[in-house]
Design an enzyme around this catalytic site. Structure first.
Site, PDB file in Angstrom:
ATOM      1  N   ASN A   1       0.837  -1.215   0.000  1.00  0.00           N
ATOM      2  CA  ASN A   1       0.000   0.000   0.000  1.00  0.00           C
ATOM      3  C   ASN A   1       0.865   1.255   0.000  1.00  0.00           C
ATOM      4  O   ASN A   1       0.528   2.253  -0.637  1.00  0.00           O
ATOM      5  CB  ASN A   1      -0.958  -0.002   1.190  1.00  0.00           C
TER       6      ASN A   1
ATOM      7  N   HIS B   1      -8.179  -1.183   5.697  1.00  0.00           N
ATOM      8  CA  HIS B   1      -8.498  -2.465   6.334  1.00  0.00           C
ATOM      9  C   HIS B   1      -9.081  -3.409   5.284  1.00  0.00           C
ATOM     10  O   HIS B   1      -9.922  -2.999   4.475  1.00  0.00           O
ATOM     11  CB  HIS B   1      -9.509  -2.243   7.476  1.00  0.00           C
TER      12      HIS B   1
ATOM     13  N   ASP C   1     -10.270  -0.718  14.291  1.00  0.00           N
ATOM     14  CA  ASP C   1     -10.999  -0.858  13.018  1.00  0.00           C
ATOM     15  C   ASP C   1     -12.369  -0.179  13.049  1.00  0.00           C
ATOM     16  O   ASP C   1     -13.337  -0.654  12.442  1.00  0.00           O
ATOM     17  CB  ASP C   1     -11.123  -2.342  12.610  1.00  0.00           C
TER      18      ASP C   1
END
Ligand code: GAR
Length: 221
Positions: free
Chosen positions: A16, A111, A147
């Site tokens: 990423n 996520h 999260d």
């Protein structure tokens, strides 16, 4: 054009991070990476920072007495570089509320699930075991709960009958690499407004397309 200064926190592979570096190399991209921090000395992702000529630091959590002092070191390094937005990119340390609140609405994470479903680890394995047809990935502002936090952008990805954890992870990851740079772009352009648990993106125009898995022939034009 003044670009938003971003800091990227990694723990491992850094794909990423690599996607963010590629995005920032476009002349019209509104953000630049001024610092990459890894909490693990050998993280492969550090090589992407070196290759991109980006400053990097290792802040090894094992060298600190506790989470708070580790996070103070993170905070100090980010502020020293004038970071305006912190991007967690496979950063596998829980962050305390003090750090998260200090960077409120300036700290985002990617996520590998369609939050609020499948928080935590081993998302793809759990999705397959549950027989879900769709999963995906989420970029969200970080809140003290793991999260959790206002969702900026998501991509839905089909789960195929023969999927293994690896094949599904690879399909989702390809979309992480698309949505993460897009989320940073939206924030850097000032297009996001956090209102409670929702993110308003008034300036954006969306290509609205439904995704049905398996496809229903002739159902959608
Ligand atoms: C990515 O799939 C990311 O979504 C996940 O770790 C992977 C890191 O890959 N993050 C989490 O699970 C955080 N809860 P990368 O190092 O190649 O970017």
């Amino acid at each position: 054009m003044s670009r938003m200064k971003i800091g990227v926190l990694i723990s491992g592979r850094g794909s990423n991070l690599e996607a963010l570096i590629k995005a920032t190399q476009a002349a019209d991209y509104p953000a630049e990476i001024v610092l990459v921090i890894s909490n693990r000395p050998g993280a492969k992702g550090l090589e992407h920072a070196h290759a991109g000529g980006i400053a990097s630091q290792v802040i090894d959590h094992t060298a600190y007495a506790d989470r708070a002092t580790f996070e103070q070191a993170l905070d100090k390094a980010l502020r020293a570089k004038g970071v305006e937005l912190v991007c967690l990119a496979g950063f596998m340390r829980i962050l305390n509320a003090d750090f998260v609140n200090a960077w409120r609405n300036r700290l985002i994470n990617v996520h590998p699930s369609l939050l609020p479903a499948y928080k935590g680890l081993h998302t793809h394995q759990r999705v397959i075991e549950d027989g879900a047809r769709l999963t995906g990935c989420t970029v969200h502002f970080v809140r003290p709960e793991t999260d959790d936090g206002p969702i900026i952008i998501q991509a839905a990805v089909p789960v195929l009958t023969d999927d293994t954890e690896e094949t599904l992870a690879a399909r989702v990851l390809a979309y992480e690499h698309k949505v993460y740079p897009e989320a940073v772009r939206l924030i850097a352009e000032g297009a996001t407004r956090v209102r409670g648990h929702r993110v308003q993106i008034p300036a954006a125009t969306w290509a609205v397309e439904g995704l049905i898995n398996p496809e229903i022939p002739g159902d959608v034009d």
